[in-house]
Design a protein around this motif. Structure first.
Motif, short mmCIF file in Angstrom:
data_model
loop_
_atom_site.label_atom_id
_atom_site.label_comp_id
_atom_site.label_asym_id
_atom_site.label_seq_id
_atom_site.Cartn_x
_atom_site.Cartn_y
_atom_site.Cartn_z
N ALA A 1 48.34 -57.60 25.58
CA ALA A 1 47.11 -57.21 24.87
C ALA A 1 46.90 -55.71 24.98
CB ALA A 1 45.92 -57.95 25.46
N ILE A 2 46.53 -55.13 23.85
CA ILE A 2 46.28 -53.70 23.80
C ILE A 2 44.80 -53.49 23.58
CG2 ILE A 2 46.62 -51.66 22.33
CD1 ILE A 2 49.32 -52.42 21.87
N GLY A 3 44.23 -52.48 24.21
CA GLY A 3 42.82 -52.17 23.98
C GLY A 3 42.46 -50.86 24.65
N GLU B 1 35.50 -64.86 18.92
CA GLU B 1 35.83 -65.33 17.58
C GLU B 1 37.33 -65.59 17.46
OE1 GLU B 1 34.41 -62.49 14.71
OE2 GLU B 1 32.40 -62.53 15.54
N SER B 2 37.68 -66.35 16.44
CA SER B 2 39.08 -66.65 16.20
C SER B 2 39.85 -65.35 15.94
CB SER B 2 39.17 -67.58 15.00
OG SER B 2 40.48 -67.99 14.85
N GLY B 3 41.03 -65.25 16.54
CA GLY B 3 41.89 -64.09 16.28
C GLY B 3 41.57 -62.87 17.13
N THR B 4 40.65 -63.00 18.10
CA THR B 4 40.32 -61.84 18.93
C THR B 4 41.34 -61.61 20.05
OG1 THR B 4 38.80 -63.31 20.10
CG2 THR B 4 37.80 -61.71 18.61
N GLY B 5 42.22 -62.60 20.28
CA GLY B 5 43.27 -62.41 21.27
C GLY B 5 43.08 -63.25 22.53
N LYS B 6 42.37 -64.38 22.42
CA LYS B 6 42.10 -65.17 23.62
C LYS B 6 43.40 -65.73 24.21
CE LYS B 6 39.11 -67.81 21.40
NZ LYS B 6 39.14 -67.14 20.06
N GLU B 7 44.31 -66.15 23.32
CA GLU B 7 45.57 -66.71 23.85
C GLU B 7 46.43 -65.62 24.49
OE1 GLU B 7 47.61 -69.52 21.39
OE2 GLU B 7 49.44 -69.36 22.58
N VAL B 8 46.48 -64.44 23.86
CA VAL B 8 47.25 -63.33 24.46
C VAL B 8 46.69 -63.01 25.84
CG1 VAL B 8 48.14 -61.02 24.03
CG2 VAL B 8 47.24 -62.32 22.16
N LEU C 1 44.26 -58.34 11.10
CA LEU C 1 44.83 -56.98 11.07
C LEU C 1 46.37 -57.05 11.07
CD1 LEU C 1 44.49 -53.87 11.34
CD2 LEU C 1 44.58 -54.19 13.81
N ARG C 2 46.90 -57.92 11.92
CA ARG C 2 48.36 -58.05 11.99
C ARG C 2 48.93 -58.44 10.62
NH1 ARG C 2 50.33 -63.26 14.69
NH2 ARG C 2 49.89 -63.84 12.56
N ASN C 3 48.27 -59.38 9.95
CA ASN C 3 48.76 -59.81 8.64
C ASN C 3 48.61 -58.72 7.60
OD1 ASN C 3 49.31 -62.22 9.83
ND2 ASN C 3 47.48 -63.25 9.08
N1 LIG Z 1 44.50 -57.06 22.10
C1 LIG Z 1 45.58 -57.41 21.39
N2 LIG Z 1 46.69 -56.67 21.45
C2 LIG Z 1 47.79 -57.02 20.73
N3 LIG Z 1 47.85 -58.09 19.93
C3 LIG Z 1 46.78 -58.87 19.84
C4 LIG Z 1 45.59 -58.56 20.57
N4 LIG Z 1 44.67 -59.50 20.27
C5 LIG Z 1 45.24 -60.35 19.41
N5 LIG Z 1 46.51 -59.98 19.14
C6 LIG Z 1 47.42 -60.66 18.21
O1 LIG Z 1 46.61 -61.28 17.21
C7 LIG Z 1 47.05 -62.60 16.94
C8 LIG Z 1 45.95 -63.60 17.27
O2 LIG Z 1 45.73 -63.61 18.67
P1 LIG Z 1 45.38 -64.94 19.50
O3 LIG Z 1 46.12 -66.11 18.95
O4 LIG Z 1 45.54 -64.64 20.95
O5 LIG Z 1 43.83 -65.07 19.12
P2 LIG Z 1 42.83 -66.25 19.52
O6 LIG Z 1 41.55 -65.60 19.87
O7 LIG Z 1 43.45 -67.12 20.58
O8 LIG Z 1 42.70 -67.02 18.15
P3 LIG Z 1 42.27 -68.57 17.90
O9 LIG Z 1 40.88 -68.70 18.46
O10 LIG Z 1 42.30 -68.69 16.42
O11 LIG Z 1 43.26 -69.44 18.61
C9 LIG Z 1 48.31 -62.80 17.75
O12 LIG Z 1 49.41 -62.43 16.95
C10 LIG Z 1 48.17 -61.80 18.88
O13 LIG Z 1 49.41 -61.39 19.35
#
Ligand SMILES: Nc1ncnc2c1ncn2[C@@H]1O[C@H](COP(=O)(O)OP(=O)(O)OP(=O)(O)O)[C@@H](O)[C@H]1O
Length: 463
Positions: free
Chosen positions: A137-139, A166-173, A355-357
């Motif tokens: 994760a980058i920030g 929110e979805s896509g904020t990076g929770k899994e990363v 953003l990635r997409n």
């Molecule tokens: N801080 C970050 N730095 C680099 N890449 C990130 C970061 N946050 C998210 N991403 C990238 O964005 C995409 C979505 O991240 P991730 O699946 O972790 O989000 P999420 O919050 O778990 O989403 P969901 O709730 O939909 O499962 C992934 O490709 C992830 O690698």
């Protein structure tokens, strides 16, 4: 503590201690309704949203306040107040403001209620991660560096963690990074998505089953709690865990043992649980839609992952990361010159995933930079009728840039584009009605909501 002459104003975020800590002023936002009802919330690194909607930070009982009325944010430059497109406006004196820097103790009118930010004591120091990275994760924003510092400390413990955002904020990363920074790093990291698993399978997936426990259970099977032993189990979308299974998960976490479906005995397991949800779990617990005891058990350490629109300072580093990960690697110089400023103007409802997409699409079709963000803003309401099927020449031209990508990346991108178009087309046909669109698509409403979140689409009618 009185600030000396040269010290910064107390209502700004300032890094101190050679950029290792954040000096966080103590501020509280107070809203007083015309009937004298007072609601308050601290203003710190997370913005405060004021409105009548239950998901707001400050829920104001005033019929002239919009569902999401305005937002307050503490920044290195001071407190900023932004109207969120409210119906009756946000007034500073006689002037309706869209965005303004707000001094403490100055009253603002939202609907018929008065909003004031009050200093509330001594500033405190919040540790900052020095690197702006945590695992993958980058920030670089203060918000993310403070989050990384907190997660680094939490990772070293055995505590259960709850990631909200929110979805896509990076929770899994982040969950993966927590695992990698924990003493369990050499054990497995197992992911389970409650939202993507049908309710009747969740129990056997999580807890396992014996042979013959149900039709088709031909062999005994360990559940994911057992499989993650020695490591971390990441339970995504925990808010979707069926209510009737919640006591079972609570008991398992308390006793550190699990009973497989169909079994009478308990088996010990040794997994650390990190859970995540895009829902406001505390509010759901208060409404009886989620077990309060399980919520408290999961939220031993609770962190809010900020939405990307709250940390646009992170955009350049994230874009650079996605460009560098491209095959062949690219840099900011490969994007159109106005790309970063256009990206900064967008609100990113789909967060880092969106953003990635977008970066991937920009690399393929840089000439579309101006159009790129327009359909995202308009969302599903703007679903256009499907374009006529392209002829072979057009199809070949569209394929060309894809041929520069590895198959898996190209396939994922085409699938994502298809998924988005399919979803917006059905929503368009059903005028944004999710139940009807879900019926037409042959999927559950939950899945449609998940896809909407994933693609950052707000259907027509939703604010
Ligand atoms: N801080 C970050 N730095 C680099 N890449 C990130 C970061 N946050 C998210 N991403 C990238 O964005 C995409 C979505 O991240 P991730 O699946 O972790 O989000 P999420 O919050 O778990 O989403 P969901 O709730 O939909 O499962 C992934 O490709 C992830 O690698």
């Amino acid at each position: 503590m009185k600030p000396a002459r040269d010290e910064p104003e107390p209502c700004t975020l300032t890094s101190v201690d050679r950029d290792r800590s954040l000096r966080m002023p103590s501020l509280r936002v107070r809203v007083t309704s015309p009937q004298g009802h007072v609601t308050e919330a601290p203003l710190d690194i997370s913005p405060v949203i004021v409105g009548t909607g239950q998901d707001c930070t400050l829920v104001v009982p005033d019929a002239r306040v919009s569902r999401r009325h305005c937002e307050l944010r503490l920044t290195p430059e001071g407190i900023f107040l932004r109207d969120l497109g409210s119906k009756n406006g946000t007034l500073l004196g006689q002037t309706a403001i869209l965005e303004a820097r707000l001094a403490p103790r100055v009253a603002v009118l939202v609907g018929d209620s008065e909003l004031v930010v009050h200093p509330a004591g001594e500033p405190r120091l919040v540790p900052l991660s020095p690197t702006g990275m945590f695992g993958d994760a980058i920030g670089r924003s203060f918000a993310m560096r403070a989050l990384f510092a907190k997660l680094e400390r939490a990772a070293a413990t055995e505590q259960t963690l709850l990631l909200l955002g929110e979805s896509g904020t990076g929770k899994e990363v982040l969950a993966r990074a927590i695992h990698e920074h924990s003493p369990r790093r050499n054990g497995p990291f197992v992911v389970f998505d409650c939202g993507a698993t049908t309710a009747n399978l969740v129990e056997s997936e999580l807890f396992g089953h014996t042979r013959g426990a149900f039709t088709g259970a031909q062999a005994a099977h360990a559940g994911l709690l057992e499989e993650a032993s020695g490591g971390t189990l990441f339970i995504d979308e925990i808010g979707e865990l069926p209510l009737e299974l919640q006591p079972k998960l609570l008991r398992a976490l308390e006793a550190r043992q699990v009973r497989r479906l169909g079994a009478s005995d308990f088996r010990p397991f040794d997994a650390r649980v990190v859970a995540a949800t895009h829902r406001n779990l505390r509010a759901r617990a208060a409404e009886g839609q989620f077990r309060e005891d399980l919520y408290y058990r999961l939220a031993v350490v609770e962190v809010q992952v900020p939405a990307l629109r709250e940390r646009k300072d992170d955009l350049p580093a994230l874009v650079e990361r996605f460009l560098a990960a491209h095959n062949p690697p690219r840099s900011l110089a490969d994007l159109p010159p106005n790309a970063l400023s256009l990206l900064a103007a967008h609100d990113w409802p789909g967060n880092v995933r969106e953003l990635r997409n977008v970066v991937a699409r920009l690399l393929l079709f840089p000439e579309t930079v101006d159009e790129l963000l327009r359909p995202l803003k308009e969302g599903a309401a703007a679903a256009r009728p499907p374009a006529p099927a392209p002829g072979p020449a057009a199809a070949a031209a569209r394929l060309d840039p894809l041929l520069e990508m590895p198959l898996l990346e190209a396939r994922e991108m085409v699938m994502e584009q298809f998924e988005r178009s399919y979803l917006t087309a059905w929503l368009g046909r059903h005028k944004g009605n999710i139940s009807r669109a879900a019926g037409a698509m042959g999927v559950s409403r939950q899945l449609v909501h998940k896809l909407l979140d994933k693609h950052g689409i707000r259907p027509k009618g939703e604010p």
